[in-house]
Design a protein around this motif. Structure first.
Motif, PDB file in Angstrom:
ATOM      1  N   GLU A   5       0.854  -1.187   0.000  1.00  0.00           N
ATOM      2  CA  GLU A   5       0.000   0.000   0.000  1.00  0.00           C
ATOM      3  C   GLU A   5       0.894   1.243   0.000  1.00  0.00           C
ATOM      4  O   GLU A   5       2.018   1.205   0.502  1.00  0.00           O
ATOM      5  CB  GLU A   5      -0.887   0.004   1.234  1.00  0.00           C
ATOM      6  N   PRO A   6       0.399   2.336  -0.560  1.00  0.00           N
ATOM      7  CA  PRO A   6       1.222   3.550  -0.616  1.00  0.00           C
ATOM      8  C   PRO A   6       1.775   3.979   0.742  1.00  0.00           C
ATOM      9  O   PRO A   6       2.953   4.324   0.867  1.00  0.00           O
ATOM     10  CB  PRO A   6       0.258   4.594  -1.177  1.00  0.00           C
ATOM     11  N   ARG A   7       0.947   3.933   1.766  1.00  0.00           N
ATOM     12  CA  ARG A   7       1.387   4.351   3.104  1.00  0.00           C
ATOM     13  C   ARG A   7       2.539   3.474   3.599  1.00  0.00           C
ATOM     14  O   ARG A   7       3.503   3.957   4.183  1.00  0.00           O
ATOM     15  CB  ARG A   7       0.208   4.275   4.075  1.00  0.00           C
ATOM     16  N   MET A   8       2.443   2.176   3.331  1.00  0.00           N
ATOM     17  CA  MET A   8       3.494   1.262   3.784  1.00  0.00           C
ATOM     18  C   MET A   8       4.809   1.509   3.048  1.00  0.00           C
ATOM     19  O   MET A   8       5.885   1.420   3.643  1.00  0.00           O
ATOM     20  CB  MET A   8       3.047  -0.185   3.601  1.00  0.00           C
ATOM     21  N   LEU A   9       4.723   1.826   1.758  1.00  0.00           N
ATOM     22  CA  LEU A   9       5.935   2.114   0.996  1.00  0.00           C
ATOM     23  C   LEU A   9       6.617   3.365   1.531  1.00  0.00           C
ATOM     24  O   LEU A   9       7.837   3.385   1.707  1.00  0.00           O
ATOM     25  CB  LEU A   9       5.615   2.290  -0.491  1.00  0.00           C
ATOM     26  N   VAL A  10       5.831   4.388   1.840  1.00  0.00           N
ATOM     27  CA  VAL A  10       6.399   5.622   2.385  1.00  0.00           C
ATOM     28  C   VAL A  10       7.048   5.353   3.739  1.00  0.00           C
ATOM     29  O   VAL A  10       8.166   5.818   4.007  1.00  0.00           O
ATOM     30  CB  VAL A  10       5.315   6.722   2.499  1.00  0.00           C
ATOM     31  N   ASN A  21      12.575  -2.173  -7.947  1.00  0.00           N
ATOM     32  CA  ASN A  21      11.186  -2.524  -7.606  1.00  0.00           C
ATOM     33  C   ASN A  21      10.507  -1.381  -6.858  1.00  0.00           C
ATOM     34  O   ASN A  21       9.327  -1.100  -7.076  1.00  0.00           O
ATOM     35  CB  ASN A  21      11.130  -3.785  -6.755  1.00  0.00           C
ATOM     36  N   ILE A  22      11.247  -0.755  -5.982  1.00  0.00           N
ATOM     37  CA  ILE A  22      10.702   0.361  -5.207  1.00  0.00           C
ATOM     38  C   ILE A  22      10.390   1.532  -6.130  1.00  0.00           C
ATOM     39  O   ILE A  22       9.327   2.150  -6.031  1.00  0.00           O
ATOM     40  CB  ILE A  22      11.692   0.768  -4.096  1.00  0.00           C
ATOM     41  N   GLU A  23      11.277   1.803  -7.058  1.00  0.00           N
ATOM     42  CA  GLU A  23      11.045   2.902  -7.995  1.00  0.00           C
ATOM     43  C   GLU A  23       9.833   2.622  -8.887  1.00  0.00           C
ATOM     44  O   GLU A  23       9.026   3.517  -9.145  1.00  0.00           O
ATOM     45  CB  GLU A  23      12.276   3.131  -8.862  1.00  0.00           C
ATOM     46  N   PHE A  57       6.777   3.111  -6.756  1.00  0.00           N
ATOM     47  CA  PHE A  57       6.642   4.544  -6.491  1.00  0.00           C
ATOM     48  C   PHE A  57       6.005   5.245  -7.687  1.00  0.00           C
ATOM     49  O   PHE A  57       5.112   6.079  -7.525  1.00  0.00           O
ATOM     50  CB  PHE A  57       8.022   5.119  -6.167  1.00  0.00           C
ATOM     51  N   ALA A  58       6.427   4.886  -8.889  1.00  0.00           N
ATOM     52  CA  ALA A  58       5.858   5.482 -10.095  1.00  0.00           C
ATOM     53  C   ALA A  58       4.375   5.132 -10.240  1.00  0.00           C
ATOM     54  O   ALA A  58       3.587   5.961 -10.692  1.00  0.00           O
ATOM     55  CB  ALA A  58       6.634   5.024 -11.328  1.00  0.00           C
ATOM     56  N   GLN A  59       4.000   3.922  -9.824  1.00  0.00           N
ATOM     57  CA  GLN A  59       2.602   3.493  -9.923  1.00  0.00           C
ATOM     58  C   GLN A  59       1.691   4.262  -8.974  1.00  0.00           C
ATOM     59  O   GLN A  59       0.555   4.563  -9.301  1.00  0.00           O
ATOM     60  CB  GLN A  59       2.468   2.001  -9.605  1.00  0.00           C
ATOM     61  N   ILE A  60       2.182   4.567  -7.783  1.00  0.00           N
ATOM     62  CA  ILE A  60       1.334   5.150  -6.740  1.00  0.00           C
ATOM     63  C   ILE A  60       1.539   6.652  -6.575  1.00  0.00           C
ATOM     64  O   ILE A  60       0.944   7.258  -5.685  1.00  0.00           O
ATOM     65  CB  ILE A  60       1.565   4.449  -5.384  1.00  0.00           C
TER      66      ILE A  60
END
Length: 79
Positions: free
Chosen positions: A9-14, A32-34, A37-40
């Motif tokens: 989820e976006p919050r978890m990635l941040v 993978n992170i990038e 990040f581009a998707q969300i």
């Protein structure tokens, strides 16, 4: 951890990027992170985008996706 980034989820990635910027963990592949990040990117606030960008900076990792960089610029300049 990086194998599960694509379903985070976006919050978890941040949050993950915030903690990685503190401990400066460099053994996690950033592609993978990038990509996630581009998707969300459209779902994130300016502050959250700043946290992720700061984590890339502190880890000395480059954002390689020019579309993502352009979207960041457009979102930041519109606010």
């Amino acid at each position: 951890m990086s194998r599960k980034v694509d379903v985070m989820e976006p919050r978890m990635l941040v949050e993950m990027m915030f903690y990685q910027s503190i401990i400066r963990q460099k053994d996690v592949p950033m592609y993978n992170i990038e990509a996630r990040f581009a998707q969300i990117l459209d779902e994130l606030t300016i502050d959250e985008i700043g946290i992720v960008c700061l984590a890339f900076f502190k880890r000395e990792a480059k954002l390689l996706d020019n579309v993502c960089i352009n979207n960041i610029y457009m979102k930041v300049s519109s606010n």
